[in-house]
Design an enzyme around this catalytic site. Structure first.
Site, PDB file in Angstrom:
ATOM      1  N   VAL A 111       0.833  -1.203   0.000  1.00  0.00           N
ATOM      2  CA  VAL A 111       0.000   0.000   0.000  1.00  0.00           C
ATOM      3  C   VAL A 111       0.866   1.250   0.000  1.00  0.00           C
ATOM      4  O   VAL A 111       1.936   1.286   0.609  1.00  0.00           O
ATOM      5  CB  VAL A 111      -0.968  -0.011   1.215  1.00  0.00           C
ATOM      6  CG1 VAL A 111      -0.217  -0.035   2.524  1.00  0.00           C
ATOM      7  CG2 VAL A 111      -1.927   1.152   1.162  1.00  0.00           C
ATOM      8  N   CYS A 112       0.400   2.266  -0.712  1.00  0.00           N
ATOM      9  CA  CYS A 112       0.981   3.616  -0.665  1.00  0.00           C
ATOM     10  C   CYS A 112      -0.195   4.583  -0.545  1.00  0.00           C
ATOM     11  O   CYS A 112      -1.266   4.200  -0.085  1.00  0.00           O
ATOM     12  CB  CYS A 112       1.855   3.896  -1.894  1.00  0.00           C
ATOM     13  SG  CYS A 112       0.947   3.965  -3.452  1.00  0.00           S
ATOM     14  N   ARG A 113      -0.029   5.795  -0.963  1.00  0.00           N
ATOM     15  CA  ARG A 113      -1.117   6.778  -0.845  1.00  0.00           C
ATOM     16  C   ARG A 113      -2.269   6.472  -1.801  1.00  0.00           C
ATOM     17  O   ARG A 113      -3.429   6.445  -1.418  1.00  0.00           O
ATOM     18  CB  ARG A 113      -0.580   8.192  -1.096  1.00  0.00           C
ATOM     19  CG  ARG A 113      -1.627   9.277  -0.934  1.00  0.00           C
ATOM     20  CD  ARG A 113      -0.985  10.669  -1.050  1.00  0.00           C
ATOM     21  NE  ARG A 113      -1.934  11.701  -0.715  1.00  0.00           N
ATOM     22  CZ  ARG A 113      -2.716  12.309  -1.603  1.00  0.00           C
ATOM     23  NH1 ARG A 113      -2.657  11.977  -2.874  1.00  0.00           N
ATOM     24  NH2 ARG A 113      -3.557  13.236  -1.215  1.00  0.00           N
TER      25      ARG A 113
END
Length: 107
Positions: free
Chosen positions: A57-59
């Site tokens: 996950v990232c932004r």
């Protein structure tokens, strides 16, 4: 094609690998996520589990897609990108915490 999952598809207990920068992490992250900034991943590969499913996950899902591709190229078969990243995680009302103890938010 990069394997992806949506927020509702992430089961409780799934290993979340958060690859955002430290200030993004500090603002808000999933309570049990592992934090390895994207730039540190090549030297910290041994920290990424190979014996369980990993959701990266990232932004928004762009950086994490690159990380999933990198991990697959290095032998991982149990990884997927979180579609929409932490923005979708927060929008879905999934739990979040901040490092400072205040209200968590996606930076």
């Amino acid at each position: 094609m990069i394997p992806t999952v949506t927020v509702p598809e992430v089961a409780e207990g799934t290993h979340l690998l958060d690859v955002r920068e430290p200030e993004e992490w500090a603002g808000g992250h999933a309570p049990d996520a592992q934090h390895v900034p994207m730039g540190e991943l090549p030297t910290r590969l041994a920290e990424v589990p190979t014996d369980q499913d990993v959701v990266v996950v990232c932004r928004s899902g762009v950086r994490s897609a690159h990380v999933v591709h990198f991990l697959i190229d290095h032998g991982w078969r149990n990884v997927a990108n979180l579609e929409g990243g932490m923005q979708q995680w927060a929008a879905a009302g999934r739990p979040m915490v901040s490092d400072g103890g205040g209200p968590a938010s996606v930076l």
